[in-house]
Write an enzyme that holds these catalytic residues in place. Structure first.
Site, PDB file in Angstrom:
ATOM      1  CB  CYS A 220      13.665  14.877   4.303  1.00 33.41           C
ATOM      2  SG  CYS A 220      14.101  13.788   2.926  1.00 33.41           S
TER       3      CYS A 220
ATOM      4  CD  GLU B 225      -4.373  -5.946   2.567  1.00 35.54           C
ATOM      5  OE1 GLU B 225      -5.223  -5.275   3.206  1.00 35.54           O
ATOM      6  OE2 GLU B 225      -3.159  -5.729   2.639  1.00 35.54           O
TER       7      GLU B 225
ATOM      8  CD  GLU C 152      -2.967  -1.082   2.296  1.00 34.44           C
ATOM      9  OE1 GLU C 152      -4.064  -1.626   2.143  1.00 34.44           O
ATOM     10  OE2 GLU C 152      -2.632  -0.502   3.370  1.00 34.44           O
TER      11      GLU C 152
END
Length: 544
Positions: free
Chosen positions: A159, A318, A152
């Site tokens: 950053c 899923e 997923e």
């Protein structure tokens, strides 16, 4: 794909034996229960990095070796995941740069999953190392059917590494600051850049984002996600070139009573790099805000959209046999709904029904998420019996695996246009619901059992009898040309308001509606207004 799955549907799902290594009696039960439930496929290793490499450079594969062999012994196959979705604590402690930085510039602590920076050189190095170890050890194992890369993919990082990559991405796209300033219309509010060091990611502060910048940032996040995925694939492609690779896409909307494909990543672009599309399907079955048919329509829409990404069968990586754990009220599927939802998956092109999860976790955030085996460890409850009955039925209809239907209707959906539409001001903002509007068009065909493909404007739609393209807010000149050619050669096009307003940089077309669309529609728009939700309007023609 592995020849085992010719004329076989995958039935199984996420199996986490690393959570139960201190409970050998549980692991023994699992193998027996899997056979009773007609399970032929398990997904291993999704969050198992700390069990596989408990210390830097110290590997513990013995437990996974045993599970692989046991699954093979019962005639099953393994989808093996790379574990980058949940890095070990030692990695965050020793190399804090691997943790994400949020939009406010705050460096995250370890977190519990999906909290890593895609740009971090050391994280990429460590991911490459563990993936290479897995590929070398299990690449030739006869039980290995497929690779499941990470889990997923989502999110973004702000950053220093990501800011540097952001500027490089823009320099490659625009070449110089003058071109960038024009594309983003930076003269507005006097924001022109004079040095590349001034170009930062979008500010998190409310409404006043640069629209073109925000659009490009989302494109950049998609490209960085794909780049990290391809980096993960390198050692696996090298060691196992014949084993197919996927990663699981998502849908969203449970908080808003919607159910639509994930909006944050352009899956139409990502899909080019997976061998087979897979996704995690969690419609809110048996809810209290709509009929079962309405939920089923939304579910069918997402199935069709993911089929259409590659125009080939996909996998449900899923789903739940009962309930989830993240809604305000987590309702179990009523009797028979699991079979109904599973057969719908197959009818819309899935070659699998795989569950999250095989066995309920004993603790932490997903301990109440539905599973085939519950906390009662019983095969006598309704959920297990329904899964076993469904698995037995799959074995009887294996000959339809891999089949599809000829489709003559296409809807057009554009991830980037959706980003731009959500970002812009003006008009009716709460009612600017692009994917939901497509679902309303889709509903008619679904109710009439007319199959539909849901394509992007980049895909070929010339062979369809009908193309429906409402609210295609951002439209390139190439798309306008394709639509004109489609109609000129006999195709029927349905469009709507809020179409063709801006170009690929979210800049409005000068002169209002572009000339190719004026010619296509035979109209000229001289004024726009916004209706309140309770208002309506109509057109009266002079000739009656």
């Amino acid at each position: 794909m592995n020849k085992f799955f010719d004329q076989h549907f995958m039935h199984g799902g996420d199996y986490n034996p690393d959570q139960w290594l201190d409970y050998p009696e549980i692991l023994k039960n699992d193998l027996d229960y899997m056979q009773q439930a007609h399970i032929n496929t398990v997904t291993l290793g999704v969050f198992a990095w700390s069990a596989l490499e408990p210390e830097e450079g110290v590997y513990r594969f013995e437990w996974l070796d045993e599970i692989f062999d046991q699954i093979q012994a019962i005639g099953g196959k393994v989808i093996l995941a790379t574990p980058s979705g949940g890095r070990p604590q030692w990695l965050s402690q020793k190399y804090p740069e691997v943790n994400r930085t949020n939009a406010q510039g705050q460096k995250h602590t370890h977190g519990f999953r999906h909290n890593h920076c895609y740009s971090s050189p050391i994280y990429r190095k460590k991911v490459h190392q563990i993936n290479e170890q897995l590929a070398k050890r299990y690449g030739s194992h006869p039980a290995l059917a497929m690779w499941h890369i990470s889990n997923e993919y989502s999110g973004e990082c702000f950053c220093g590494y990501c800011q540097e990559n952001w500027r490089k991405w823009l320099q490659k796209k625009y070449g110089d600051l003058a071109t960038l300033n024009h594309a983003w219309w930076m003269s507005f509010w006097g924001n022109n850049y004079s040095d590349w060091s001034q170009v930062l990611p979008p500010s998190p502060l409310g409404e006043h984002k640069v629209h073109g910048m925000d659009l490009d940032w989302k494109r950049f996040v998609t490209d960085m996600t794909i780049d990290f995925y391809l980096h993960e694939c390198e050692p696996i492609r090298e060691q196992t070139p014949d084993i197919p690779i996927t990663t699981n896409f998502m849908a969203e909307g449970h908080a808003t009573q919607d159910f639509i494909p994930l909006e944050g990543i352009d899956y139409s672009k990502f899909a080019r790099y997976v061998d087979i599309v897979s996704w995690d399907s969690y419609p809110d079955w048996n809810n209290d805000f709509e009929t079962l048919a309405a939920t089923a329509m939304k579910s069918a829409y997402v199935h069709d959209q993911y089929w259409s990404l590659k125009k080939q069968p996909f996998l449900i990586m899923e789903c739940t046999p009962s309930f989830v754990n993240w809604h305000q009220f987590n309702k179990a599927k009523k009797p028979g709904v699991h079979q109904l939802s599973g057969m719908q998956q197959l009818a819309h092109g899935s070659d699998s029904t795989l569950y999250f999860q095989w066995r309920q976790s004993r603790g932490n955030s997903e301990k109440f998420h539905g599973a085939v085996v519950g906390h009662d460890n019983s095969v006598k409850n309704r959920v297990f019996k329904e899964v076993a009955d469904y698995g037995a039925r799959l074995e009887k209809i294996g000959e339809i695996q891999g089949t599809t239907r000829k489709k003559k209707v296409a809807l057009l959906f554009d991830w980037e246009s959706n980003w731009a539409l959500k970002r812009g001001g003006g008009f009716g903002r709460p009612t600017r619901r692009y994917p939901q509007t497509l679902q309303e068009h889709y509903r008619y065909f679904w109710e009439q059992d007319i199959p539909v493909d849901i394509l992007t404007p980049d895909q070929d739609f010339s062979e369809y009898s009908l193309v429906v393209a409402p609210m295609l807010y951002m439209m390139t000149s190439a798309t306008m040309e394709k639509l004109n050619k489609y109609v000129a050669t006999g195709g029927t096009l349905v469009s709507s308001y809020f179409t063709g307003m801006v170009n690929e940089n979210d800049l409005l077309y000068l002169g209002g509606v572009p000339q190719p669309l004026k010619e296509l529609w035979g109209i000229e728009v001289l004024e726009l207004d916004t209706l309140y939700p309770e208002e309506h309007n109509q057109i009266s023609y002079q000739d009656g």
